[in-house]
Design an enzyme around this catalytic site. Structure first.
Site: not given
Ligand code: AMP
Ligand code: ZN
Length: 122
Positions: A29-30, A90-91, A96
């Protein structure tokens, strides 16, 4: 489709890969909540957990067991939480799972993603 996780799978966007097979992909995760925060995703674009097929659920369960063992061993921790978000929390709208070592017993990430990645990849 403008999906960042599909782009990661296709190699159009960079990622720190932990594991890959024909059905799933796992990467760092970034913006880690804790050290070793890993995301496990199906390669097929399912928007959220409601859309998942039984076959991919079974496969993801096998892979997350392996990843859990590997992460706990490499990071030398005795706790790991797994979660996923749905709806407004969920962003990224590509299903995932979050693998979160020490989530409930640490106070957040202490090292850079790259530092932790080097330990996991050893
Ligand atoms: P969610 O709220 O469950 O949708 O979380 C999305 C997750 O994706 C967050 O923890 C972000 O930090 C992660 N994320 C978003 N863009 C990237 C990326 N390019 N590479 C790795 N992780 C990412
Ligand atoms: Zn996608």
């Amino acid at each position: 489709m403008d999906c960042i996780f599909c782009k990661i799978i296709n190699g159009e966007m960079p990622s720190k890969k932990i594991y890959e097979d024909e059905l799933v992909y796992a990467f760092m995760d970034i913006e880690p909540t804790v050290d070793g925060h890993v995301l496990l995703i199906p390669k097929k674009h399912y928007t959220d957990f409601m859309e998942l097929d039984d076959d991919i659920i079974i496969h993801m369960n096998k892979v997350r067991k392996e990843l859990t063992k590997m992460l706990m061993e490499k990071l030398n921790v005795k706790a790991l939480s797994i979660s996923f978000n749905y709806g407004d929390s969920q962003v990224v709208k590509h299903f995932h799972m979050h693998l979160l070592p020490n989530l409930l017993i640490s106070d957040g990430a202490k090292n850079t993603v790259d530092e932790v990645y080097q330990i996991i990849k050893k």
